[in-house]
Design an enzyme around this catalytic site. Structure first.
Site, PDB file in Angstrom:
ATOM      1  N   LYS A  22       0.850  -1.213   0.000  1.00 56.65           N
ATOM      2  CA  LYS A  22       0.000   0.000   0.000  1.00 56.65           C
ATOM      3  C   LYS A  22       0.877   1.250   0.000  1.00 56.65           C
ATOM      4  O   LYS A  22       0.649   2.185  -0.762  1.00 56.65           O
ATOM      5  CB  LYS A  22      -0.885   0.013   1.241  1.00 56.65           C
ATOM      6  CG  LYS A  22      -1.573   1.338   1.513  1.00 56.65           C
ATOM      7  CD  LYS A  22      -2.447   1.342   2.737  1.00 56.65           C
ATOM      8  CE  LYS A  22      -1.732   1.598   4.005  1.00 56.65           C
ATOM      9  NZ  LYS A  22      -1.364   3.013   4.282  1.00 56.65           N
ATOM     10  N   ARG A  92      -5.049  10.135   4.611  1.00 56.90           N
ATOM     11  CA  ARG A  92      -4.119  11.066   5.234  1.00 56.90           C
ATOM     12  C   ARG A  92      -2.920  11.353   4.347  1.00 56.90           C
ATOM     13  O   ARG A  92      -2.367  12.438   4.345  1.00 56.90           O
ATOM     14  CB  ARG A  92      -3.588  10.496   6.559  1.00 56.90           C
ATOM     15  CG  ARG A  92      -4.648  10.238   7.567  1.00 56.90           C
ATOM     16  CD  ARG A  92      -5.388  11.480   7.925  1.00 56.90           C
ATOM     17  NE  ARG A  92      -6.693  11.134   8.507  1.00 56.90           N
ATOM     18  CZ  ARG A  92      -7.763  11.888   8.372  1.00 56.90           C
ATOM     19  NH1 ARG A  92      -7.711  12.985   7.673  1.00 56.90           N
ATOM     20  NH2 ARG A  92      -8.911  11.546   8.939  1.00 56.90           N
ATOM     21  N   ARG A 121      -1.151  15.099  11.929  1.00 58.37           N
ATOM     22  CA  ARG A 121      -0.236  14.688  10.856  1.00 58.37           C
ATOM     23  C   ARG A 121       0.335  15.962  10.227  1.00 58.37           C
ATOM     24  O   ARG A 121      -0.126  16.410   9.195  1.00 58.37           O
ATOM     25  CB  ARG A 121      -0.955  13.840   9.818  1.00 58.37           C
ATOM     26  CG  ARG A 121      -1.524  12.555  10.342  1.00 58.37           C
ATOM     27  CD  ARG A 121      -0.484  11.529  10.771  1.00 58.37           C
ATOM     28  NE  ARG A 121       0.169  10.858   9.681  1.00 58.37           N
ATOM     29  CZ  ARG A 121      -0.288   9.726   9.115  1.00 58.37           C
ATOM     30  NH1 ARG A 121      -1.428   9.214   9.516  1.00 58.37           N
ATOM     31  NH2 ARG A 121       0.364   9.147   8.134  1.00 58.37           N
ATOM     32  N   PRO A 122       1.280  16.636  10.894  1.00 57.17           N
ATOM     33  CA  PRO A 122       1.804  17.896  10.353  1.00 57.17           C
ATOM     34  C   PRO A 122       2.492  17.661   9.014  1.00 57.17           C
ATOM     35  O   PRO A 122       2.935  16.545   8.722  1.00 57.17           O
ATOM     36  CB  PRO A 122       2.809  18.336  11.405  1.00 57.17           C
ATOM     37  CG  PRO A 122       3.172  17.118  12.152  1.00 57.17           C
ATOM     38  CD  PRO A 122       1.967  16.221  12.117  1.00 57.17           C
ATOM     39  N   ILE A 123       2.536  18.712   8.211  1.00 58.67           N
ATOM     40  CA  ILE A 123       3.231  18.607   6.916  1.00 58.67           C
ATOM     41  C   ILE A 123       4.288  19.714   6.796  1.00 58.67           C
ATOM     42  O   ILE A 123       4.681  20.081   5.691  1.00 58.67           O
ATOM     43  CB  ILE A 123       2.231  18.680   5.744  1.00 58.67           C
ATOM     44  CG1 ILE A 123       1.402  19.972   5.813  1.00 58.67           C
ATOM     45  CG2 ILE A 123       1.309  17.465   5.712  1.00 58.67           C
ATOM     46  CD1 ILE A 123       0.568  20.210   4.563  1.00 58.67           C
ATOM     47  N   ASP A 124       4.765  20.187   7.934  1.00 61.67           N
ATOM     48  CA  ASP A 124       5.762  21.274   7.926  1.00 61.67           C
ATOM     49  C   ASP A 124       7.029  20.891   7.149  1.00 61.67           C
ATOM     50  O   ASP A 124       7.594  21.711   6.416  1.00 61.67           O
ATOM     51  CB  ASP A 124       6.113  21.668   9.367  1.00 61.67           C
ATOM     52  CG  ASP A 124       6.565  20.480  10.198  1.00 61.67           C
ATOM     53  OD1 ASP A 124       5.839  19.459  10.212  1.00 61.67           O
ATOM     54  OD2 ASP A 124       7.656  20.533  10.779  1.00 61.67           O
ATOM     55  N   LEU A 125       7.451  19.642   7.276  1.00 56.78           N
ATOM     56  CA  LEU A 125       8.683  19.222   6.573  1.00 56.78           C
ATOM     57  C   LEU A 125       8.460  19.241   5.057  1.00 56.78           C
ATOM     58  O   LEU A 125       9.341  19.619   4.288  1.00 56.78           O
ATOM     59  CB  LEU A 125       9.118  17.827   7.032  1.00 56.78           C
ATOM     60  CG  LEU A 125       9.483  17.691   8.515  1.00 56.78           C
ATOM     61  CD1 LEU A 125       9.745  16.220   8.872  1.00 56.78           C
ATOM     62  CD2 LEU A 125      10.679  18.550   8.884  1.00 56.78           C
ATOM     63  N   ILE A 327       7.281   6.999  16.751  1.00 60.24           N
ATOM     64  CA  ILE A 327       7.000   7.643  15.462  1.00 60.24           C
ATOM     65  C   ILE A 327       5.734   8.487  15.508  1.00 60.24           C
ATOM     66  O   ILE A 327       5.717   9.630  15.074  1.00 60.24           O
ATOM     67  CB  ILE A 327       6.902   6.578  14.333  1.00 60.24           C
ATOM     68  CG1 ILE A 327       8.163   5.728  14.293  1.00 60.24           C
ATOM     69  CG2 ILE A 327       6.617   7.258  12.987  1.00 60.24           C
ATOM     70  CD1 ILE A 327       9.438   6.502  13.956  1.00 60.24           C
ATOM     71  N   ARG A 397      -8.776  -0.244   4.509  1.00 54.37           N
ATOM     72  CA  ARG A 397      -7.873   0.765   3.935  1.00 54.37           C
ATOM     73  C   ARG A 397      -6.549   0.148   3.528  1.00 54.37           C
ATOM     74  O   ARG A 397      -5.914   0.590   2.579  1.00 54.37           O
ATOM     75  CB  ARG A 397      -7.601   1.890   4.949  1.00 54.37           C
ATOM     76  CG  ARG A 397      -8.699   2.913   5.125  1.00 54.37           C
ATOM     77  CD  ARG A 397      -8.198   4.075   5.954  1.00 54.37           C
ATOM     78  NE  ARG A 397      -6.886   4.482   5.480  1.00 54.37           N
ATOM     79  CZ  ARG A 397      -5.890   4.852   6.290  1.00 54.37           C
ATOM     80  NH1 ARG A 397      -6.053   4.861   7.593  1.00 54.37           N
ATOM     81  NH2 ARG A 397      -4.723   5.200   5.801  1.00 54.37           N
TER      82      ARG A 397
HETATM   83  C1  EPZ Z   1       4.201   6.866   6.066  1.00 50.17           C
HETATM   84  O1  EPZ Z   1       3.402   7.880   6.624  1.00 50.17           O
HETATM   85  C2  EPZ Z   1       3.292   5.641   5.967  1.00 50.17           C
HETATM   86  N1  EPZ Z   1       2.169   5.928   5.096  1.00 50.17           N
HETATM   87  C3  EPZ Z   1       2.778   5.261   7.374  1.00 50.17           C
HETATM   88  O2  EPZ Z   1       1.991   4.076   7.251  1.00 50.17           O
HETATM   89  C4  EPZ Z   1       3.988   4.965   8.248  1.00 50.17           C
HETATM   90  O3  EPZ Z   1       3.551   4.680   9.554  1.00 50.17           O
HETATM   91  C5  EPZ Z   1       4.933   6.181   8.272  1.00 50.17           C
HETATM   92  O4  EPZ Z   1       5.304   6.540   6.914  1.00 50.17           O
HETATM   93  C6  EPZ Z   1       6.198   5.899   9.057  1.00 50.17           C
HETATM   94  O5  EPZ Z   1       6.844   4.801   8.526  1.00 50.17           O
HETATM   95  C7  EPZ Z   1       2.359   5.899   3.746  1.00 50.17           C
HETATM   96  O6  EPZ Z   1       3.457   5.668   3.265  1.00 50.17           O
HETATM   97  C8  EPZ Z   1       1.168   6.161   2.883  1.00 50.17           C
HETATM   98  P1  EPZ Z   1       6.171  10.243   8.211  1.00 50.17           P
HETATM   99  P2  EPZ Z   1       3.946   9.413   6.654  1.00 50.17           P
HETATM  100  O7  EPZ Z   1       6.103  11.494   7.418  1.00 50.17           O
HETATM  101  O8  EPZ Z   1       4.713   9.707   5.418  1.00 50.17           O
HETATM  102  C9  EPZ Z   1       6.024  13.482  11.681  1.00 50.17           C
HETATM  103  C10 EPZ Z   1       0.139   2.676   7.616  1.00 50.17           C
HETATM  104  O9  EPZ Z   1      -0.368   2.187   8.647  1.00 50.17           O
HETATM  105  N2  EPZ Z   1       6.031  14.479  10.601  1.00 50.17           N
HETATM  106  O10 EPZ Z   1       7.418   9.409   8.148  1.00 50.17           O
HETATM  107  O11 EPZ Z   1       2.831  10.289   7.021  1.00 50.17           O
HETATM  108  C11 EPZ Z   1       4.680  12.754  11.737  1.00 50.17           C
HETATM  109  O12 EPZ Z   1       3.763  13.509  12.511  1.00 50.17           O
HETATM  110  C12 EPZ Z   1       0.594   4.124   7.608  1.00 50.17           C
HETATM  111  O13 EPZ Z   1       0.317   2.057   6.544  1.00 50.17           O
HETATM  112  C13 EPZ Z   1       6.203  15.822  10.918  1.00 50.17           C
HETATM  113  O14 EPZ Z   1       6.352  16.189  12.078  1.00 50.17           O
HETATM  114  O15 EPZ Z   1       4.942   9.299   7.894  1.00 50.17           O
HETATM  115  C14 EPZ Z   1       5.020  11.453  12.395  1.00 50.17           C
HETATM  116  O16 EPZ Z   1       5.044  11.642  13.807  1.00 50.17           O
HETATM  117  C15 EPZ Z   1       0.358   4.807   8.961  1.00 50.17           C
HETATM  118  N3  EPZ Z   1       6.193  16.751   9.919  1.00 50.17           N
HETATM  119  C16 EPZ Z   1       6.452  11.187  11.908  1.00 50.17           C
HETATM  120  O17 EPZ Z   1       6.952  12.446  11.409  1.00 50.17           O
HETATM  121  C17 EPZ Z   1       6.028  16.392   8.593  1.00 50.17           C
HETATM  122  O18 EPZ Z   1       6.053  17.295   7.714  1.00 50.17           O
HETATM  123  C18 EPZ Z   1       6.527  10.139  10.803  1.00 50.17           C
HETATM  124  O19 EPZ Z   1       5.801  10.638   9.732  1.00 50.17           O
HETATM  125  C19 EPZ Z   1       5.856  15.024   8.293  1.00 50.17           C
HETATM  126  C20 EPZ Z   1       5.871  14.078   9.309  1.00 50.17           C
END
Ligand code: EPZ
Length: 417
Positions: A22, A92, A121-125, A327, A397
């Site tokens: 996925k 998301r 789920r912030p997107i600041d990065l 995480i 999902r």
């Molecule tokens: C991906 O989510 C996966 N989803 C998630 O899988 C997975 O848990 C996650 O990576 C970690 O491995 C998809 O690939 C579609 P992140 P993503 O950005 O990209 C923080 C599942 O169950 N963060 O690595 O959203 C965030 O809040 C799903 O299949 C910021 O602070 O994960 C989180 O605490 C759930 N600012 C951490 O980083 C940002 O701009 C990890 O997020 C982005 C993220």
């Protein structure tokens, strides 16, 4: 609303194949916007999140055809660069469309996906990286309005190896003049799959699997045919289910390298796990030992997406297993439902302490999120008695007809309306 009716206590036996990942197919679907042509994607699982991504592509103007597990996306004609909020909120990770829409259209109007069951789920990065690449961003009331100025490659240092931010930068950087280096990039296998897809479009990109990815901006106009890699979290879910229920199952096309931390934990817990040319063979008598301390980390550490499923197995392991969730801020919501089944779990902040009990008991429980739902299914299959699992749309999902897959292994699990 449909639910799972489960009669616990059955051992799992047989063999299964895991579907396409996925978390690989979603960024790859977003990447199909780049080549303004045909993209043939094999091993594309039929999931609710995939349907959400398809809706966004169709809204933007793409032609989509599904034949079994093969999806053909024609991105030749893109009519819009905006995605309405209701479409963005369905999934998301829809923010992954930001980079490719900007790269293709030079502008984008999307909505921040907002918080979810796992916390904000912030997107600041994502946004700070795109602005460094020259994208002018206005972010108001949840709406993200982007205008690509003179997009030039830059060195982007990520404060956290975010999977989504790494992917968005890879996608946007293909449209930049010059070279972009992503430093402290995520190293998940799905990043590697996206890199291989992008290289097939003509992108000059390297470094996936390491913490530094390099993209040289240029043409991405080639027709692509790509097979999505097997879903390591689906494979991990099978491993945890057999560990909890007992039995013997061959997971035919799992990639052992991608699930080595899960294999190691379950081997320590007393499961017999053999890697052979046919796949990963897991055996268990259902009576596990404590797994000690499980600490979720970015890949190659223990995957957060397998934390809930392993916890379901730990509920009946002798001794205490301590989970540290590093995480996501709110990824223990499944524990309240496991307690209803007789589990002994104490949560404090990002730590959950599980003391194994001899038996779990069937109960009526509700899914809180995708992986939490999978954990409840594992607990119910390994419990004594009958369970009803509500809100299984969460499970749909990320798992294609989970009840059929586990019934084929001997579980008594049925989808009912
Ligand atoms: C991906 O989510 C996966 N989803 C998630 O899988 C997975 O848990 C996650 O990576 C970690 O491995 C998809 O690939 C579609 P992140 P993503 O950005 O990209 C923080 C599942 O169950 N963060 O690595 O959203 C965030 O809040 C799903 O299949 C910021 O602070 O994960 C989180 O605490 C759930 N600012 C951490 O980083 C940002 O701009 C990890 O997020 C982005 C993220």
């Amino acid at each position: 609303m449909s639910y799972f009716a489960v009669k616990g206590g059955k051992k799992l036996r047989g063999e299964v194949s895991v579907c396409g990942a996925k978390n690989s197919v979603l960024p790859i679907l977003a990447a199909t916007l780049l080549n303004a042509g045909e993209n043939v994607i094999h091993n594309c699982t039929d999931l609710r999140d995939v349907s959400s991504a398809i809706k966004i592509l169709k809204h933007l103007g793409c032609g989509i055809k599904r034949e079994g597990k093969t999806l053909t996306v024609d991105s030749g004609t893109i009519k819009r660069y905006d995605v309405p909020e209701e479409l963005m909120r369905e999934m998301r990770s829809s923010v992954i469309f930001l980079g490719p829409v900007i790269a293709r259209c030079g502008k984008a109007r999307l909505f921040a996906p907002g918080g979810c069951e796992l916390g904000p789920r912030p997107i600041d990065l994502h946004l700070s990286a795109l602005s460094k690449l020259g994208v002018k961003i206005e972010y108001r009331g949840g709406e993200i309005i982007c205008e690509a100025g003179d997009m030039r490659g830059e060195d982007i240092v990520l404060g956290f190896p975010s999977v989504g931010a790494t992917e968005n930068i890879m996608l946007a950087a293909t449209a930049c003049r010059g070279t972009t280096r992503i430093i402290n990039a995520a190293r998940e296998p799905e990043i590697g799959d996206l890199q291989e897809f992008l290289k097939k479009t003509g992108a000059v990109i390297s470094g996936s699997g390491t913490n530094e990815i390099t993209v040289v901006g240029g043409k991405t106009d080639k027709r692509v045919e790509h097979t999505v890699l097997p879903d390591r979290i689906e494979a991990a879910t099978y491993l945890c289910a057999v560990a909890a229920c007992g039995g013997e199952v061959l997971i035919k096309n799992a990639v052992p390298e991608h699930i080595k931390t899960v294999i190691s934990c379950l081997s320590d817990a007393g499961c017999g796990i053999e890697i052979n040319k046919n796949g990963v063979l897991v055996k268990s008598d259902g009576r596990l030992k404590s797994m000690g301390k499980i600490v979720t980390m970015p890949y190659p550490g223990f995957p957060t997406d397998a934390q809930a499923q392993l916890m379901a197995a730990a509920c009946k392991a002798s001794g205490t297993t301590v989970f540290c969730e590093n995480i996501f801020e709110n990824r223990f919501r499944h524990t309240s439902e496991l307690l209803r089944m007789g589990a002994d779990i104490k949560v404090s902040g990002k730590t959950a302490c599980v003391t194994g009990t001899d038996t779990l008991f069937g109960a009526s429980v509700g899914c809180t999120d995708l992986r939490g739902g999978a954990a409840l299914a594992i607990a119910a299959m390994s419990a004594r008695g009958e369970s009803k699992i509500r809100d299984i749309y969460h499970i749909d999902r990320g798992y294609e007809r989970m009840e059929e897959a586990y019934s084929s292994l001997g579980a008594d699990i049925e989808r009912k309306e």
